[in-house]
Design a protein around this motif. Sequence first.
Motif, PDB file in Angstrom:
ATOM      1  N   ASP A  92       0.886  -1.160   0.000  1.00 24.25           N
ATOM      2  CA  ASP A  92       0.000   0.000   0.000  1.00 24.25           C
ATOM      3  C   ASP A  92       0.918   1.202   0.000  1.00 24.25           C
ATOM      4  OD1 ASP A  92      -2.045   1.786   0.144  1.00 24.25           O
ATOM      5  OD2 ASP A  92      -2.536   1.401   2.247  1.00 24.25           O
ATOM      6  N   GLY A  93       1.146   1.759  -1.203  1.00 29.47           N
ATOM      7  CA  GLY A  93       2.187   2.766  -1.344  1.00 29.47           C
ATOM      8  C   GLY A  93       3.540   2.109  -1.170  1.00 29.47           C
ATOM      9  N   ALA A  94       4.363   2.648  -0.306  1.00 32.88           N
ATOM     10  CA  ALA A  94       5.686   2.064  -0.063  1.00 32.88           C
ATOM     11  C   ALA A  94       5.662   1.008   1.024  1.00 32.88           C
ATOM     12  CB  ALA A  94       6.676   3.172   0.307  1.00 32.88           C
ATOM     13  N   ARG A  95       4.553   0.917   1.743  1.00 30.23           N
ATOM     14  CA  ARG A  95       4.475   0.015   2.908  1.00 30.23           C
ATOM     15  C   ARG A  95       4.001  -1.373   2.489  1.00 30.23           C
ATOM     16  NH1 ARG A  95       0.314  -1.224   6.660  1.00 30.23           N
ATOM     17  NH2 ARG A  95      -1.085   0.130   5.455  1.00 30.23           N
ATOM     18  N   ALA A  96       4.733  -2.399   2.901  1.00 30.39           N
ATOM     19  CA  ALA A  96       4.305  -3.777   2.657  1.00 30.39           C
ATOM     20  C   ALA A  96       3.146  -4.109   3.580  1.00 30.39           C
ATOM     21  CB  ALA A  96       5.461  -4.743   2.898  1.00 30.39           C
ATOM     22  N   VAL A  97       2.068  -4.669   3.008  1.00 28.60           N
ATOM     23  CA  VAL A  97       0.911  -5.045   3.825  1.00 28.60           C
ATOM     24  C   VAL A  97       0.707  -6.559   3.854  1.00 28.60           C
ATOM     25  CG1 VAL A  97      -0.284  -2.857   3.507  1.00 28.60           C
ATOM     26  CG2 VAL A  97      -0.668  -4.705   1.861  1.00 28.60           C
ATOM     27  N   LEU A  98       1.367  -7.279   2.943  1.00 28.51           N
ATOM     28  CA  LEU A  98       1.227  -8.738   2.915  1.00 28.51           C
ATOM     29  C   LEU A  98       2.353  -9.346   2.098  1.00 28.51           C
ATOM     30  CD1 LEU A  98      -0.627 -11.214   3.638  1.00 28.51           C
ATOM     31  CD2 LEU A  98      -1.644 -10.911   1.367  1.00 28.51           C
ATOM     32  N   GLY A  99       2.885 -10.446   2.596  1.00 33.99           N
ATOM     33  CA  GLY A  99       3.844 -11.223   1.829  1.00 33.99           C
ATOM     34  C   GLY A  99       3.224 -12.558   1.464  1.00 33.99           C
ATOM     35  N   VAL A 100       3.429 -12.998   0.222  1.00 29.37           N
ATOM     36  CA  VAL A 100       2.878 -14.268  -0.246  1.00 29.37           C
ATOM     37  C   VAL A 100       4.013 -15.166  -0.706  1.00 29.37           C
ATOM     38  CG1 VAL A 100       1.288 -15.414  -1.828  1.00 29.37           C
ATOM     39  CG2 VAL A 100       0.778 -13.086  -1.023  1.00 29.37           C
ATOM     40  N   ARG A 130       8.015 -12.729   6.964  1.00 32.09           N
ATOM     41  CA  ARG A 130       7.345 -11.817   7.905  1.00 32.09           C
ATOM     42  C   ARG A 130       8.360 -10.884   8.557  1.00 32.09           C
ATOM     43  NH1 ARG A 130       6.020 -12.037  13.429  1.00 32.09           N
ATOM     44  NH2 ARG A 130       4.026 -11.008  13.957  1.00 32.09           N
ATOM     45  N   ASN A 131       9.512 -11.431   8.892  1.00 29.79           N
ATOM     46  CA  ASN A 131      10.567 -10.632   9.510  1.00 29.79           C
ATOM     47  C   ASN A 131      11.125  -9.612   8.523  1.00 29.79           C
ATOM     48  OD1 ASN A 131      12.504 -10.067  11.687  1.00 29.79           O
ATOM     49  ND2 ASN A 131      14.011 -10.983  10.300  1.00 29.79           N
ATOM     50  N   ALA A 146       5.412  -7.486   8.065  1.00 29.01           N
ATOM     51  CA  ALA A 146       4.006  -7.555   7.668  1.00 29.01           C
ATOM     52  C   ALA A 146       3.566  -9.011   7.702  1.00 29.01           C
ATOM     53  CB  ALA A 146       3.823  -6.981   6.259  1.00 29.01           C
ATOM     54  N   PRO A 147       2.249  -9.261   7.739  1.00 32.52           N
ATOM     55  CA  PRO A 147       1.762 -10.639   7.712  1.00 32.52           C
ATOM     56  C   PRO A 147       2.249 -11.372   6.460  1.00 32.52           C
ATOM     57  CG  PRO A 147      -0.012  -9.135   8.270  1.00 32.52           C
ATOM     58  CD  PRO A 147       1.141  -8.290   7.826  1.00 32.52           C
ATOM     59  N   ALA A 148       2.382 -12.688   6.571  1.00 32.54           N
ATOM     60  CA  ALA A 148       2.804 -13.512   5.435  1.00 32.54           C
ATOM     61  C   ALA A 148       1.936 -14.756   5.369  1.00 32.54           C
ATOM     62  CB  ALA A 148       4.281 -13.910   5.579  1.00 32.54           C
ATOM     63  N   VAL A 149       1.632 -15.189   4.138  1.00 34.87           N
ATOM     64  CA  VAL A 149       0.820 -16.387   3.935  1.00 34.87           C
ATOM     65  C   VAL A 149       1.546 -17.328   2.981  1.00 34.87           C
ATOM     66  CG1 VAL A 149      -1.379 -15.216   4.356  1.00 34.87           C
ATOM     67  CG2 VAL A 149      -0.482 -15.350   2.027  1.00 34.87           C
ATOM     68  N   LEU A 150       1.221 -18.597   3.107  1.00 34.55           N
ATOM     69  CA  LEU A 150       1.803 -19.626   2.257  1.00 34.55           C
ATOM     70  C   LEU A 150       0.750 -20.133   1.284  1.00 34.55           C
ATOM     71  CD1 LEU A 150       4.007 -21.720   1.484  1.00 34.55           C
ATOM     72  CD2 LEU A 150       3.145 -23.149   3.364  1.00 34.55           C
ATOM     73  N   LEU A 151       0.983 -19.944  -0.020  1.00 33.89           N
ATOM     74  CA  LEU A 151       0.082 -20.400  -1.076  1.00 33.89           C
ATOM     75  C   LEU A 151       0.737 -21.573  -1.796  1.00 33.89           C
ATOM     76  CD1 LEU A 151      -2.429 -20.024  -2.935  1.00 33.89           C
ATOM     77  CD2 LEU A 151      -1.029 -18.433  -4.281  1.00 33.89           C
ATOM     78  N   VAL A 152       0.093 -22.737  -1.748  1.00 28.01           N
ATOM     79  CA  VAL A 152       0.641 -23.944  -2.374  1.00 28.01           C
ATOM     80  C   VAL A 152      -0.247 -24.344  -3.545  1.00 28.01           C
ATOM     81  CG1 VAL A 152       1.300 -26.358  -2.050  1.00 28.01           C
ATOM     82  CG2 VAL A 152       1.566 -24.723  -0.172  1.00 28.01           C
ATOM     83  N   ILE A 153       0.359 -24.489  -4.725  1.00 28.65           N
ATOM     84  CA  ILE A 153      -0.350 -24.990  -5.900  1.00 28.65           C
ATOM     85  C   ILE A 153       0.028 -26.450  -6.065  1.00 28.65           C
ATOM     86  CG2 ILE A 153      -0.693 -24.771  -8.378  1.00 28.65           C
ATOM     87  CD1 ILE A 153       0.057 -21.827  -8.124  1.00 28.65           C
ATOM     88  N   ALA A 154      -0.952 -27.337  -5.896  1.00 30.28           N
ATOM     89  CA  ALA A 154      -0.719 -28.781  -5.977  1.00 30.28           C
ATOM     90  C   ALA A 154      -1.316 -29.317  -7.273  1.00 30.28           C
ATOM     91  CB  ALA A 154      -1.347 -29.487  -4.783  1.00 30.28           C
ATOM     92  N   THR A 155      -0.612 -30.235  -7.917  1.00 33.52           N
ATOM     93  CA  THR A 155      -1.066 -30.742  -9.213  1.00 33.52           C
ATOM     94  C   THR A 155      -1.946 -31.977  -9.097  1.00 33.52           C
ATOM     95  OG1 THR A 155       1.017 -31.975  -9.426  1.00 33.52           O
ATOM     96  CG2 THR A 155       0.913 -29.791 -10.437  1.00 33.52           C
TER      97      THR A 155
END
Length: 281
Positions: free
Chosen positions: A63-71, A95-96, A100-109
């Motif tokens: 959001d602008g220069a500020r990180a709001v989420l890591g994926v 996150r460190n 900012a908050p961080a989430v793990l997105l896994v794409i499984a085949t």
Amino acid sequence: MVSSTHEALVELIRQRPGFAVQLLTEVAGVAVPEYSSVEQGSPDLSQAVPAEYRADEVITVRDGARAVLGVIAEVQLHIDLDKRFSWPAYLVALRNRLRAPAVLLVIATSEKVARWAAKPIELGAGSVVAPIVMGPGVIPVITDPVVARAGPELAMLSAMSHPEDLGVLDALLATFTSDIEHNTLYADLVWTLLPAAARTYLEHRMATTSTWQYQSPFARKYFGEGKAEGKAEDVLTVVSARGIAVPDDARDRITACTDPEQLSAWLINAVTATEIDDVFR
């Protein structure tokens, strides 16, 4: 040309980082903070420790220069027990880094891998990491060309997850035009991500669509100047890929046919056939 399924799927996110956010919001239903930009981050999540941690892709939502989420985006083709230990480390490191908050997105085949990846990872004392998993069962069936063109990356995942749905393949074909960004790359990814039957069906459809632009190595390899050749061989290729036995009389009937329209009809039937008689219906 991308040669592995893993790298092909990673490439979809690498080419458009916003695709990871689209999966989170539109498919997984995850609420994402308000943001103004999405960018690719460094996949190197190593810290001042001996172990090296490197994710497939890292996306930073700002959001602008500020990180709001890591994926953290991970493509998983098979069960890997080590990931149950490295994935939490990825999240902590990102996150460190971002504060900012961080989430793990896994794409499984496969559904088997998706079920395994979706199991919460218990860290101890009630702390849990819950991966957000995209398996074939949750990827939408996209049959509307307009929807496919609006999100070609999701259309590609839809085709990979539902390759026997001809409507999905036809919708995917609508994304291979020159006005779609990365259309040449996406056309080439078909060779890596889709099974033989689906590839052959798309090859046939491309060769009989006058508006198709024969620009990519995939198209040039299979269509030359744009004329479909060897349709009888295509029918036999699809039937073989689907594990259907072909008696000699059926093989002779296919190879002896010189009617392009009849061969085209048999080819389309072969994509969803379960026995040889289905091809000739």
